[in-house]
Write a protein that holds these residues in place. Structure first.
Motif, PDB file in Angstrom:
ATOM      1  N   LEU A  99     -42.677 -28.783  49.863  1.00 17.56           N
ATOM      2  CA  LEU A  99     -43.941 -28.059  50.011  1.00 17.56           C
ATOM      3  C   LEU A  99     -44.939 -28.850  50.857  1.00 17.56           C
ATOM      4  N   HIS A 100     -44.781 -30.170  50.916  1.00 13.40           N
ATOM      5  CA  HIS A 100     -45.679 -31.016  51.708  1.00 13.40           C
ATOM      6  C   HIS A 100     -45.260 -31.095  53.175  1.00 13.40           C
ATOM      7  N   HIS A 101     -44.170 -30.423  53.525  1.00 13.50           N
ATOM      8  CA  HIS A 101     -43.635 -30.438  54.887  1.00 13.50           C
ATOM      9  C   HIS A 101     -44.371 -29.412  55.750  1.00 13.50           C
ATOM     10  N   GLY A 102     -44.649 -29.758  56.982  1.00 17.70           N
ATOM     11  CA  GLY A 102     -45.388 -28.865  57.864  1.00 17.70           C
ATOM     12  C   GLY A 102     -44.709 -27.549  58.141  1.00 17.70           C
ATOM     13  N   MET A 103     -43.364 -27.499  57.983  1.00 15.61           N
ATOM     14  CA  MET A 103     -42.640 -26.256  58.231  1.00 15.61           C
ATOM     15  C   MET A 103     -42.148 -25.601  56.949  1.00 15.61           C
ATOM     16  N   SER A 104     -42.727 -25.962  55.820  1.00 11.08           N
ATOM     17  CA  SER A 104     -42.353 -25.346  54.548  1.00 11.08           C
ATOM     18  C   SER A 104     -42.640 -23.849  54.586  1.00 11.08           C
ATOM     19  N   SER A 105     -41.620 -23.044  54.281  1.00  6.49           N
ATOM     20  CA  SER A 105     -41.831 -21.587  54.262  1.00  6.49           C
ATOM     21  C   SER A 105     -42.720 -21.198  53.083  1.00  6.49           C
ATOM     22  N   GLN A 106     -42.648 -21.951  51.986  1.00  6.80           N
ATOM     23  CA  GLN A 106     -43.513 -21.647  50.842  1.00  6.80           C
ATOM     24  C   GLN A 106     -44.971 -21.925  51.192  1.00  6.80           C
ATOM     25  N   ALA A 107     -45.233 -23.058  51.845  1.00 10.79           N
ATOM     26  CA  ALA A 107     -46.603 -23.364  52.263  1.00 10.79           C
ATOM     27  C   ALA A 107     -47.102 -22.330  53.264  1.00 10.79           C
ATOM     28  N   MET A 108     -46.231 -21.906  54.178  1.00 13.65           N
ATOM     29  CA  MET A 108     -46.624 -20.882  55.150  1.00 13.65           C
ATOM     30  C   MET A 108     -47.010 -19.587  54.439  1.00 13.65           C
ATOM     31  N   ALA A 109     -46.222 -19.195  53.432  1.00 14.45           N
ATOM     32  CA  ALA A 109     -46.535 -17.979  52.679  1.00 14.45           C
ATOM     33  C   ALA A 109     -47.846 -18.133  51.912  1.00 14.45           C
ATOM     34  N   PHE A 110     -48.048 -19.315  51.312  1.00 10.15           N
ATOM     35  CA  PHE A 110     -49.315 -19.562  50.614  1.00 10.15           C
ATOM     36  C   PHE A 110     -50.491 -19.433  51.591  1.00 10.15           C
ATOM     37  N   ASN A 111     -50.321 -19.977  52.794  1.00  7.64           N
ATOM     38  CA  ASN A 111     -51.402 -19.949  53.785  1.00  7.64           C
ATOM     39  C   ASN A 111     -51.658 -18.552  54.335  1.00  7.64           C
ATOM     40  N   LEU A 112     -50.623 -17.730  54.415  1.00 12.02           N
ATOM     41  CA  LEU A 112     -50.768 -16.400  55.009  1.00 12.02           C
ATOM     42  C   LEU A 112     -51.151 -15.336  53.987  1.00 12.02           C
ATOM     43  N   ILE A 113     -50.510 -15.363  52.841  1.00 11.55           N
ATOM     44  CA  ILE A 113     -50.746 -14.337  51.813  1.00 11.55           C
ATOM     45  C   ILE A 113     -51.800 -14.784  50.808  1.00 11.55           C
ATOM     46  N   GLY A 114     -51.899 -16.097  50.606  1.00 12.06           N
ATOM     47  CA  GLY A 114     -52.835 -16.628  49.610  1.00 12.06           C
ATOM     48  C   GLY A 114     -54.262 -16.135  49.771  1.00 12.06           C
ATOM     49  N   PRO A 115     -54.836 -16.168  50.975  1.00 10.90           N
ATOM     50  CA  PRO A 115     -56.217 -15.684  51.137  1.00 10.90           C
ATOM     51  C   PRO A 115     -56.374 -14.200  50.823  1.00 10.90           C
ATOM     52  N   LEU A 116     -55.327 -13.411  51.037  1.00 12.53           N
ATOM     53  CA  LEU A 116     -55.402 -11.988  50.696  1.00 12.53           C
ATOM     54  C   LEU A 116     -55.481 -11.812  49.181  1.00 12.53           C
ATOM     55  N   ILE A 117     -54.811 -12.727  48.459  1.00 11.49           N
ATOM     56  CA  ILE A 117     -54.842 -12.681  46.995  1.00 11.49           C
ATOM     57  C   ILE A 117     -56.184 -13.163  46.465  1.00 11.49           C
ATOM     58  N   THR A 118     -56.648 -14.326  46.937  1.00 11.86           N
ATOM     59  CA  THR A 118     -57.889 -14.895  46.393  1.00 11.86           C
ATOM     60  C   THR A 118     -59.100 -14.023  46.729  1.00 11.86           C
ATOM     61  N   ARG A 119     -59.021 -13.288  47.838  1.00  5.83           N
ATOM     62  CA  ARG A 119     -60.136 -12.430  48.238  1.00  5.83           C
ATOM     63  C   ARG A 119     -59.901 -10.959  47.896  1.00  5.83           C
ATOM     64  N   ARG A 120     -58.763 -10.718  47.228  1.00  4.41           N
ATOM     65  CA  ARG A 120     -58.405  -9.375  46.780  1.00  4.41           C
ATOM     66  C   ARG A 120     -58.548  -8.354  47.910  1.00  4.41           C
ATOM     67  N   ASP A 121     -57.979  -8.692  49.031  1.00  4.78           N
ATOM     68  CA  ASP A 121     -58.001  -7.800  50.189  1.00  4.78           C
ATOM     69  C   ASP A 121     -56.568  -7.614  50.685  1.00  4.78           C
ATOM     70  N   TYR A 122     -55.951  -6.530  50.257  1.00  2.00           N
ATOM     71  CA  TYR A 122     -54.558  -6.273  50.628  1.00  2.00           C
ATOM     72  C   TYR A 122     -54.437  -5.277  51.779  1.00  2.00           C
ATOM     73  N   SER A 123     -55.567  -4.948  52.392  1.00  2.00           N
ATOM     74  CA  SER A 123     -55.552  -3.946  53.457  1.00  2.00           C
ATOM     75  C   SER A 123     -54.646  -4.329  54.630  1.00  2.00           C
ATOM     76  N   PRO A 124     -54.570  -5.607  55.059  1.00  4.87           N
ATOM     77  CA  PRO A 124     -53.645  -5.923  56.164  1.00  4.87           C
ATOM     78  C   PRO A 124     -52.190  -5.667  55.788  1.00  4.87           C
ATOM     79  N   LEU A 125     -51.804  -6.036  54.574  1.00  6.13           N
ATOM     80  CA  LEU A 125     -50.436  -5.791  54.111  1.00  6.13           C
ATOM     81  C   LEU A 125     -50.167  -4.293  53.996  1.00  6.13           C
ATOM     82  N   ILE A 126     -51.115  -3.565  53.440  1.00 11.13           N
ATOM     83  CA  ILE A 126     -50.951  -2.125  53.274  1.00 11.13           C
ATOM     84  C   ILE A 126     -50.746  -1.456  54.631  1.00 11.13           C
TER      85      ILE A 126
END
Length: 321
Positions: free
Chosen positions: A88-115
């Motif tokens: 997870l501490h690796h720059g190319m971690s797919s889990q970290a990438m998902a956290f960085n891309l989807i995480g803000p949509l979760i914390t801000r409760r804005d799923y409109s881009p995914l929808i």
């Protein structure tokens, strides 16, 4: 007599970016990003943080790192695993990438881009997305009564809390995960169809093969001599999981990589088109490919995310978009 074109020149004409070049590009971008943040990195790998415990620094927004920490703590209280990846501490971690891309949509409760993106792919019920969670699991689906159960990277739930869209995130990986029994040398890799008890996983009670039969996938594989799980175990396991939950399986991958779904699934040389060819027609509409780039473009249209999406593009070498 006309001589064939020099093979080195022909290699330069290959239409897809080679995975090695893609990885090199990501490494340079990750190293530059860590350096710009003055973060300590591995002595020999500047694209990786120095210690695993530094993984929160691999996330762009502190609010996302805090959210992941709280989810992890809540799971621990329930004695339910919330697996953070070894790299997870690796720059190319797919889990970290998902956290960085989807995480803000979760914390801000804005799923409109995914929808919006999923609706454009004709994913059934996409407009009903009300919640997203990381690392969703259910041991009952495959009778995984011991060990780490099948875990879906991101599950999207409706307003009633029912998961119905299941997302697998891939980034720098070279393949879907294969069967560990085969990988350890405890299996020949021969197809067990018709002889399911030859499969160790079936023998100990896992429901993978019964569900493969239930959904008509074994009918597509009956002439295959090699076990499809040997190299592609993760793909079929997650497809089955999604179907059993009456949902849709979605692959999220980078369209610059030739491995999974280059150009968002349009190239038959990548894994996603190849593996979906083994599915019966009735299931193919329940399997969808989206690209990281497509979701980034949807997010860019929303001013609520203008504070972090440019940083995401920089971190993952997407500024050329």
């Amino acid at each position: 007599m006309q001589h064939p074109t020099n093979s080195k020149k022909r290699a330069l004409q290959w239409p897809l970016l080679k995975q090695k070049k893609f990885s090199e590009m990501l490494r340079l971008a990750a190293a530059d990003w860590f350096k710009s943040k003055h973060l300590p990195t591995h002595a020999r790998m500047p694209y990786c943080l120095g210690e695993w415990e530094q993984w929160p620094s691999n996330l762009i927004l502190p609010e996302v790192a805090d959210y992941i920490q709280k989810q992890r703590e809540a799971a621990a209280e329930k004695k339910s695993p919330f697996p953070l990846h070894k790299y997870l501490h690796h720059g190319m971690s797919s889990q970290a990438m998902a956290f960085n891309l989807i995480g803000p949509l979760i914390t801000r409760r804005d799923y409109s881009p995914l929808i919006s993106l999923l609706e454009s792919k004709n994913v059934e019920g996409a407009s009903e997305i009300a919640e997203a969670v990381f690392e969703y699991k259910d041991r009952k689906v495959f009778n995984e009564d011991a060990g780490q159960p099948t875990s879906i990277d991101i599950a999207l739930k409706d307003k009633n809390g029912q998961p119905f869209i299941f997302i697998e995130s891939k980034f720098d990986e070279r393949a879907f995960g294969g069967c560990s029994v085969f990988g350890l040398g405890d299996c020949s890799g021969a197809s067990p169809i018709g002889f399911e008890d030859d499969c160790f996983l079936h023998f100990i009670g896992r429901k993978y093969w019964p569900l493969m039969s239930k959904h008509g996938i074994t009918d597509q594989l009956k002439n295959e001599r090699q076990c499809i799980f040997a190299m592609h175990y993760q793909f079929f396991r997650e497809i089955l999981f999604s179907i059993e939950k009456n949902g849709t399986f979605v692959l999220l991958s980078d369209e610059r990589s030739p491995v999974f779904s280059s150009r968002a699934g349009e190239d038959r040389r990548s894994l996603m088109p190849f593996l979906t060819s083994f599915l019966p027609e009735k299931l193919k509409s329940r399997v969808v490919a989206i690209s990281t780039q497509e979701l980034v473009r949807e997010i860019e249209h929303n001013p609520r995310h203008e504070d972090w999406i440019p940083e995401f593009k920089k971190k993952y070498a997407m500024n050329a978009l």
